[in-house]
Write a protein that holds these residues in place. Structure first.
Motif, PDB file in Angstrom:
ATOM      1  N   LYS A  27       0.835  -1.188   0.059  1.00 53.84           N
ATOM      2  CA  LYS A  27       0.121   0.081   0.038  1.00 53.84           C
ATOM      3  C   LYS A  27       0.895   1.342   0.096  1.00 53.84           C
ATOM      4  N   GLN A  28       2.060   1.183   0.828  1.00 53.24           N
ATOM      5  CA  GLN A  28       2.803   2.467   0.897  1.00 53.24           C
ATOM      6  C   GLN A  28       3.591   2.582  -0.696  1.00 53.24           C
ATOM      7  N   ALA A  29       4.131   1.534  -1.226  1.00 54.38           N
ATOM      8  CA  ALA A  29       4.781   1.617  -2.317  1.00 54.38           C
ATOM      9  C   ALA A  29       3.906   2.087  -3.568  1.00 54.38           C
ATOM     10  N   ALA A  30       2.498   1.555  -3.402  1.00 55.71           N
ATOM     11  CA  ALA A  30       1.392   2.171  -4.341  1.00 55.71           C
ATOM     12  C   ALA A  30       1.353   3.815  -4.377  1.00 55.71           C
ATOM     13  N   GLU A  31       1.142   4.088  -2.832  1.00 56.96           N
ATOM     14  CA  GLU A  31       0.984   5.774  -2.867  1.00 56.96           C
ATOM     15  C   GLU A  31       2.259   6.601  -3.240  1.00 56.96           C
ATOM     16  N   ILE A  32       3.526   5.739  -2.892  1.00 57.26           N
ATOM     17  CA  ILE A  32       4.639   6.610  -3.436  1.00 57.26           C
ATOM     18  C   ILE A  32       4.482   6.517  -5.172  1.00 57.26           C
ATOM     19  N   LEU A  33       4.309   5.481  -5.684  1.00 60.08           N
ATOM     20  CA  LEU A  33       4.318   5.500  -7.258  1.00 60.08           C
ATOM     21  C   LEU A  33       2.945   6.276  -7.937  1.00 60.08           C
ATOM     22  N   LYS A  34       2.077   6.471  -6.925  1.00 59.72           N
ATOM     23  CA  LYS A  34       0.753   7.115  -7.461  1.00 59.72           C
ATOM     24  C   LYS A  34       0.103   6.171  -8.268  1.00 59.72           C
ATOM     25  N   ILE A  35      -0.033   4.952  -7.863  1.00 56.77           N
ATOM     26  CA  ILE A  35      -0.876   3.872  -8.507  1.00 56.77           C
ATOM     27  C   ILE A  35      -1.910   3.154  -7.564  1.00 56.77           C
ATOM     28  N   ASP A  36      -2.675   2.373  -8.211  1.00 58.91           N
ATOM     29  CA  ASP A  36      -3.550   1.723  -7.357  1.00 58.91           C
ATOM     30  C   ASP A  36      -3.062   0.438  -6.912  1.00 58.91           C
ATOM     31  N   LEU A  37      -3.386  -0.251  -5.602  1.00 60.05           N
ATOM     32  CA  LEU A  37      -2.803  -1.039  -5.098  1.00 60.05           C
ATOM     33  C   LEU A  37      -2.805  -2.570  -5.964  1.00 60.05           C
ATOM     34  N   SER A  38      -3.869  -2.625  -6.669  1.00 59.94           N
ATOM     35  CA  SER A  38      -4.009  -3.895  -7.687  1.00 59.94           C
ATOM     36  C   SER A  38      -3.099  -3.662  -8.496  1.00 59.94           C
ATOM     37  N   THR A  39      -2.748  -2.359  -9.175  1.00 59.94           N
ATOM     38  CA  THR A  39      -1.592  -2.270 -10.086  1.00 59.94           C
ATOM     39  C   THR A  39      -0.282  -2.710  -9.729  1.00 59.94           C
ATOM     40  N   ILE A  40       0.235  -2.614  -8.661  1.00 59.95           N
ATOM     41  CA  ILE A  40       1.401  -2.885  -8.065  1.00 59.95           C
ATOM     42  C   ILE A  40       1.430  -4.460  -7.716  1.00 59.95           C
ATOM     43  N   LYS A  41       0.253  -4.943  -7.278  1.00 58.70           N
ATOM     44  CA  LYS A  41       0.365  -6.364  -7.196  1.00 58.70           C
ATOM     45  C   LYS A  41       0.424  -7.102  -8.540  1.00 58.70           C
ATOM     46  N   ARG A  42      -0.167  -6.562  -9.446  1.00 61.51           N
ATOM     47  CA  ARG A  42      -0.149  -7.085 -10.904  1.00 61.51           C
ATOM     48  C   ARG A  42       1.216  -6.849 -11.387  1.00 61.51           C
ATOM     49  N   TRP A  43       1.891  -5.560 -11.262  1.00 59.95           N
ATOM     50  CA  TRP A  43       3.272  -5.540 -11.839  1.00 59.95           C
ATOM     51  C   TRP A  43       4.110  -6.572 -11.237  1.00 59.95           C
ATOM     52  N   THR A  44       3.840  -6.916  -9.713  1.00 55.58           N
ATOM     53  CA  THR A  44       4.813  -7.805  -9.059  1.00 55.58           C
ATOM     54  C   THR A  44       4.442  -9.141  -9.609  1.00 55.58           C
ATOM     55  N   GLY A  45       3.409  -9.602  -9.946  1.00 56.14           N
ATOM     56  CA  GLY A  45       3.145 -10.791 -10.548  1.00 56.14           C
ATOM     57  C   GLY A  45       3.907 -11.050 -11.776  1.00 56.14           C
ATOM     58  N   LYS A  46       3.796 -10.140 -12.740  1.00 55.04           N
ATOM     59  CA  LYS A  46       4.314  -9.862 -13.947  1.00 55.04           C
ATOM     60  C   LYS A  46       5.888  -9.619 -13.839  1.00 55.04           C
ATOM     61  N   LYS A  47       6.520  -9.296 -12.666  1.00 54.03           N
ATOM     62  CA  LYS A  47       7.985  -9.122 -12.346  1.00 54.03           C
ATOM     63  C   LYS A  47       8.298  -8.088 -13.111  1.00 54.03           C
ATOM     64  N   ARG A  48       7.461  -6.880 -13.063  1.00 56.82           N
ATOM     65  CA  ARG A  48       7.791  -5.497 -13.530  1.00 56.82           C
ATOM     66  C   ARG A  48       8.266  -4.621 -12.324  1.00 56.82           C
ATOM     67  N   ILE A  49       8.214  -5.205 -11.397  1.00 53.92           N
ATOM     68  CA  ILE A  49       8.830  -4.309 -10.065  1.00 53.92           C
ATOM     69  C   ILE A  49       9.250  -5.649  -9.108  1.00 53.92           C
ATOM     70  N   LEU A  50      10.363  -5.344  -8.709  1.00 51.29           N
ATOM     71  CA  LEU A  50      11.138  -6.314  -7.623  1.00 51.29           C
ATOM     72  C   LEU A  50      10.441  -6.352  -6.286  1.00 51.29           C
ATOM     73  N   SER A  51      10.246  -7.414  -5.721  1.00 46.84           N
ATOM     74  CA  SER A  51       9.812  -7.394  -4.365  1.00 46.84           C
ATOM     75  C   SER A  51      10.624  -8.354  -3.551  1.00 46.84           C
ATOM     76  N   LYS A  52      10.452  -8.308  -2.348  1.00 50.42           N
ATOM     77  CA  LYS A  52      11.125  -9.233  -1.411  1.00 50.42           C
ATOM     78  C   LYS A  52      10.009  -9.738  -0.559  1.00 50.42           C
ATOM     79  N   GLN A  53      10.196 -11.377  -0.423  1.00 44.17           N
ATOM     80  CA  GLN A  53       9.349 -11.930   0.486  1.00 44.17           C
ATOM     81  C   GLN A  53       9.430 -11.430   2.002  1.00 44.17           C
ATOM     82  N   PHE A  54       8.323 -11.291   2.770  1.00 43.67           N
ATOM     83  CA  PHE A  54       8.555 -10.910   4.098  1.00 43.67           C
ATOM     84  C   PHE A  54       7.495 -11.652   4.904  1.00 43.67           C
TER      85      PHE A  54
END
Length: 127
Positions: A27-54
């Motif tokens: 949610k914080q990352a989406a706010e920083i990028l000024k995108i919807d939460l669903s968009t950052i989740k979709r980008w993560t699934g498509k490996k368009r943005i790197l993430s770390k398991q936590f």
């Protein structure tokens, strides 16, 4: 060159108000990028943005990754190998391979969801 790029990252982080070496929740990352939460989740699934398991089911994004998305966008980058790239075909006239999925205006084979729903919800005929 890497020093210049690192300075650019720092300027982006300062302008957008985030720390480069901090983990951010989706949610914080989406706010920083000024995108919807669903968009950052979709980008993560498509490996368009790197993430770390936590933890067991959590995801975190490093500020440095957010800066890279702001700078470079989410398309394949020059320093990232691509399945569509070919060293022997560098012509600008060559057509790019279409993305997987249904082409614009094309219809998917099989019955539509609304047709299936009408069949299921139809009153039984009295014989």
């Amino acid at each position: 060159m890497p020093d210049e790029y690192q300075m650019l990252r720092e300027k982006v982080a300062l302008e957008y108000g985030f720390a480069l070496y901090r983990n951010y929740m989706p949610k914080q990352a989406a706010e920083i990028l000024k995108i919807d939460l669903s968009t950052i989740k979709r980008w993560t699934g498509k490996k368009r943005i790197l993430s770390k398991q936590f933890g067991a089911d959590g995801v975190r994004y490093m500020g440095i990754e957010l800066a890279d998305v702001i700078i470079k966008g989410t398309r394949p980058w020059d320093d990232t190998p691509s399945d569509n790239s070919s060293s022997d075909n560098t012509s600008s006239d060559s057509a790019k391979a279409p993305l997987p999925g249904i082409a614009a205006g094309a219809r998917e084979a099989g019955p539509s969801a609304s047709l299936s729903a009408r069949r299921i919800l139809r009153k039984p005929s009295s014989d």
